[in-house]
Design a protein around this motif. Structure first.
Motif, PDB file in Angstrom:
ATOM      1  N   LEU A 240       0.843  -1.195   0.000  1.00  0.00           N
ATOM      2  CA  LEU A 240       0.000   0.000   0.000  1.00  0.00           C
ATOM      3  C   LEU A 240       0.875   1.240   0.000  1.00  0.00           C
ATOM      4  N   ASN A 241       0.798   2.013  -1.070  1.00  0.00           N
ATOM      5  CA  ASN A 241       1.563   3.256  -1.160  1.00  0.00           C
ATOM      6  C   ASN A 241       0.840   4.352  -0.395  1.00  0.00           C
ATOM      7  N   THR A 242       1.605   5.168   0.315  1.00  0.00           N
ATOM      8  CA  THR A 242       0.983   6.284   1.023  1.00  0.00           C
ATOM      9  C   THR A 242       0.627   7.388   0.037  1.00  0.00           C
ATOM     10  N   GLY A 243      -0.325   8.180   0.412  1.00  0.00           N
ATOM     11  CA  GLY A 243      -0.786   9.293  -0.419  1.00  0.00           C
ATOM     12  C   GLY A 243      -1.974   9.920   0.263  1.00  0.00           C
ATOM     13  N   THR A 244      -2.789  10.632  -0.478  1.00  0.00           N
ATOM     14  CA  THR A 244      -4.005  11.184   0.107  1.00  0.00           C
ATOM     15  C   THR A 244      -4.966  10.041   0.412  1.00  0.00           C
ATOM     16  N   ILE A 245      -5.901  10.288   1.303  1.00  0.00           N
ATOM     17  CA  ILE A 245      -6.862   9.245   1.651  1.00  0.00           C
ATOM     18  C   ILE A 245      -7.676   8.829   0.430  1.00  0.00           C
ATOM     19  N   ASN A 246      -7.918   9.777  -0.463  1.00  0.00           N
ATOM     20  CA  ASN A 246      -8.648   9.487  -1.689  1.00  0.00           C
ATOM     21  C   ASN A 246      -7.870   8.504  -2.559  1.00  0.00           C
ATOM     22  N   GLU A 247      -6.543   8.720  -2.680  1.00  0.00           N
ATOM     23  CA  GLU A 247      -5.683   7.838  -3.477  1.00  0.00           C
ATOM     24  C   GLU A 247      -5.613   6.446  -2.862  1.00  0.00           C
ATOM     25  N   VAL A 248      -5.507   6.378  -1.552  1.00  0.00           N
ATOM     26  CA  VAL A 248      -5.413   5.085  -0.871  1.00  0.00           C
ATOM     27  C   VAL A 248      -6.680   4.266  -1.068  1.00  0.00           C
ATOM     28  N   PHE A 249      -7.838   4.878  -0.891  1.00  0.00           N
ATOM     29  CA  PHE A 249      -9.100   4.150  -1.041  1.00  0.00           C
ATOM     30  C   PHE A 249      -9.342   3.741  -2.491  1.00  0.00           C
ATOM     31  N   ASN A 250      -8.969   4.597  -3.434  1.00  0.00           N
ATOM     32  CA  ASN A 250      -9.115   4.232  -4.846  1.00  0.00           C
ATOM     33  C   ASN A 250      -8.213   3.057  -5.205  1.00  0.00           C
ATOM     34  N   GLU A 251      -6.994   3.041  -4.637  1.00  0.00           N
ATOM     35  CA  GLU A 251      -6.065   1.936  -4.880  1.00  0.00           C
ATOM     36  C   GLU A 251      -6.620   0.627  -4.327  1.00  0.00           C
ATOM     37  N   LEU A 252      -7.184   0.679  -3.107  1.00  0.00           N
ATOM     38  CA  LEU A 252      -7.769  -0.513  -2.501  1.00  0.00           C
ATOM     39  C   LEU A 252      -8.974  -1.004  -3.293  1.00  0.00           C
ATOM     40  N   GLU A 253      -9.789  -0.076  -3.749  1.00  0.00           N
ATOM     41  CA  GLU A 253     -10.970  -0.447  -4.536  1.00  0.00           C
ATOM     42  C   GLU A 253     -10.556  -1.163  -5.814  1.00  0.00           C
ATOM     43  N   THR A 254      -9.543  -0.618  -6.505  1.00  0.00           N
ATOM     44  CA  THR A 254      -9.088  -1.205  -7.763  1.00  0.00           C
ATOM     45  C   THR A 254      -8.423  -2.558  -7.554  1.00  0.00           C
ATOM     46  N   SER A 255      -7.569  -2.644  -6.534  1.00  0.00           N
ATOM     47  CA  SER A 255      -6.797  -3.868  -6.293  1.00  0.00           C
ATOM     48  C   SER A 255      -7.675  -5.038  -5.878  1.00  0.00           C
ATOM     49  N   PHE A 256      -8.738  -4.775  -5.122  1.00  0.00           N
ATOM     50  CA  PHE A 256      -9.543  -5.864  -4.578  1.00  0.00           C
ATOM     51  C   PHE A 256     -10.994  -5.829  -5.044  1.00  0.00           C
ATOM     52  N   LYS A 257     -11.248  -5.052  -6.110  1.00  0.00           N
ATOM     53  CA  LYS A 257     -12.573  -5.021  -6.745  1.00  0.00           C
ATOM     54  C   LYS A 257     -13.677  -4.762  -5.722  1.00  0.00           C
ATOM     55  N   GLY A 258     -13.424  -3.757  -4.902  1.00  0.00           N
ATOM     56  CA  GLY A 258     -14.405  -3.390  -3.886  1.00  0.00           C
ATOM     57  C   GLY A 258     -15.418  -2.398  -4.399  1.00  0.00           C
ATOM     58  N   ILE A 259     -16.318  -2.004  -3.529  1.00  0.00           N
ATOM     59  CA  ILE A 259     -17.336  -0.991  -3.854  1.00  0.00           C
ATOM     60  C   ILE A 259     -17.091   0.202  -2.937  1.00  0.00           C
ATOM     61  N   LEU A 260     -16.770   1.340  -3.545  1.00  0.00           N
ATOM     62  CA  LEU A 260     -16.393   2.532  -2.781  1.00  0.00           C
ATOM     63  C   LEU A 260     -17.455   3.615  -2.901  1.00  0.00           C
ATOM     64  N   ASN A 261     -17.852   4.160  -1.762  1.00  0.00           N
ATOM     65  CA  ASN A 261     -18.719   5.329  -1.715  1.00  0.00           C
ATOM     66  C   ASN A 261     -17.990   6.422  -0.947  1.00  0.00           C
ATOM     67  N   SER A 262     -17.961   7.622  -1.513  1.00  0.00           N
ATOM     68  CA  SER A 262     -17.272   8.715  -0.838  1.00  0.00           C
ATOM     69  C   SER A 262     -18.089   9.994  -0.939  1.00  0.00           C
ATOM     70  N   ASN A 263     -18.006  10.789   0.140  1.00  0.00           N
ATOM     71  CA  ASN A 263     -18.738  12.054   0.169  1.00  0.00           C
ATOM     72  C   ASN A 263     -18.206  12.907   1.316  1.00  0.00           C
ATOM     73  N   ASN A 264     -17.888  14.179   1.021  1.00  0.00           N
ATOM     74  CA  ASN A 264     -17.445  15.133   2.046  1.00  0.00           C
ATOM     75  C   ASN A 264     -16.278  14.604   2.878  1.00  0.00           C
ATOM     76  N   ASN A 265     -15.245  14.142   2.194  1.00  0.00           N
ATOM     77  CA  ASN A 265     -14.034  13.643   2.857  1.00  0.00           C
ATOM     78  C   ASN A 265     -14.272  12.410   3.729  1.00  0.00           C
TER      79      ASN A 265
END
Length: 260
Positions: A6-31
């Motif tokens: 897991l590469n460090t970065g903004t929280i947005n980058e980290v969650f997007n990386e996890l979603e892509t790597s493990f085919k998850g379902i991501l919902n985001s709103n207001n940080n």
């Protein structure tokens, strides 16, 4: 054994990386981020929230279906990382071959580092684990609540280059995490409530670590004073011993003269 990097970065980058790597379902709103995972390797949820004062909180509730190493890229030298286990166990090390320390239920760990080596989290197969990670970036924080950031720097960054503290159960902190998980309000109201609870948790961590250092200092001081007091007794002991010895010899001498 599975390895996740897991590469460090903004929280947005980290969650997007996890979603892509493990085919998850991501919902985001207001940080705020909510990621659901259901794959052959991982099942569970990861929730995250970030604030303008440099605080980011991630709540993890996962089960791994194979022994797994999560390697987190070395974070910045001005960051403080708090980990708190609420269910199950996991292990932490610097690098794969580094010393492993176990984080059990209701135990916490505080980590700062100037090492250019990854932080490794070790998870056992088919063992559910729940934990929080709170990361505070002390240099890029907004000017709000400077006193808390200042105290965090003074307590964790200015004392040792690589601070690593394993705390046992703290009932006050445990109660705060229960409050945090119980927050159901959405939007700005929920965001403010979470921010205030997280800041109170960080204040308790400062208090806990400051008290710990103070206790160690006081114990050393007491030990030193006891040694000094014992040393002070030695001259009196020698003096008294010498007087008693001389007196005994004089009495014995007199007795021998009288007997003769």
């Amino acid at each position: 054994m599975k390895n996740i990097y897991l590469n460090t970065g903004t929280i947005n980058e980290v969650f997007n990386e996890l979603e892509t790597s493990f085919k998850g379902i991501l919902n985001s709103n207001n940080n705020e981020f909510k990621l659901a995972l259901d794959s052959d390797l991982i099942k569970g949820n990861i929730d995250g929230v970030t604030f303008i004062n440099g605080i980011t909180s991630v709540q993890v509730s996962l089960t791994f279906f194979d022994d797994t190493l999560l390697s987190i890229e070395s974070f910045s030298k001005s960051s403080v990382l708090f980990a708190y286990c609420t269910e199950g166990t996991m292990q932490h090390s610097y690098g794969i071959s580094g010393y492993k320390s176990t984080l059990r239920k209701h135990h916490s760990r505080v980590v700062t580092t100037k090492r250019s080596i990854n932080t490794i989290l070790h998870f056992k197969k088919n063992k559910a684990v729940k934990f929080f990670l709170i990361k505070v970036e002390t240099e890029q924080a907004a000017p709000t609540n400077n006193s808390l950031i200042s105290e965090l720097k003074k307590t964790f960054l200015q004392k040792e280059p690589n601070y690593n503290y394993h705390g046992l159960q703290n009932l006050k902190i445990a109660a705060k995490f229960k409050q945090l998980t119980a927050v159901t309000a959405h939007g700005m109201t929920g965001h403010i409530m979470k921010k205030e609870i997280l800041e109170s948790i960080l204040a308790l961590e400062i208090e806990d670590n400051t008290d710990n250092l103070l206790k160690i200092s006081q114990a050393i001081r007491r030990s030193t004073l006891n040694q000094i007091n014992e040393l002070k007794k030695i001259p009196n002991f020698i003096k008294n011993y010498a007087v008693e010895t001389i007196y005994s010899k004089v009495i014995n001498s007199k007795n021998r003269i009288i007997i003769k």
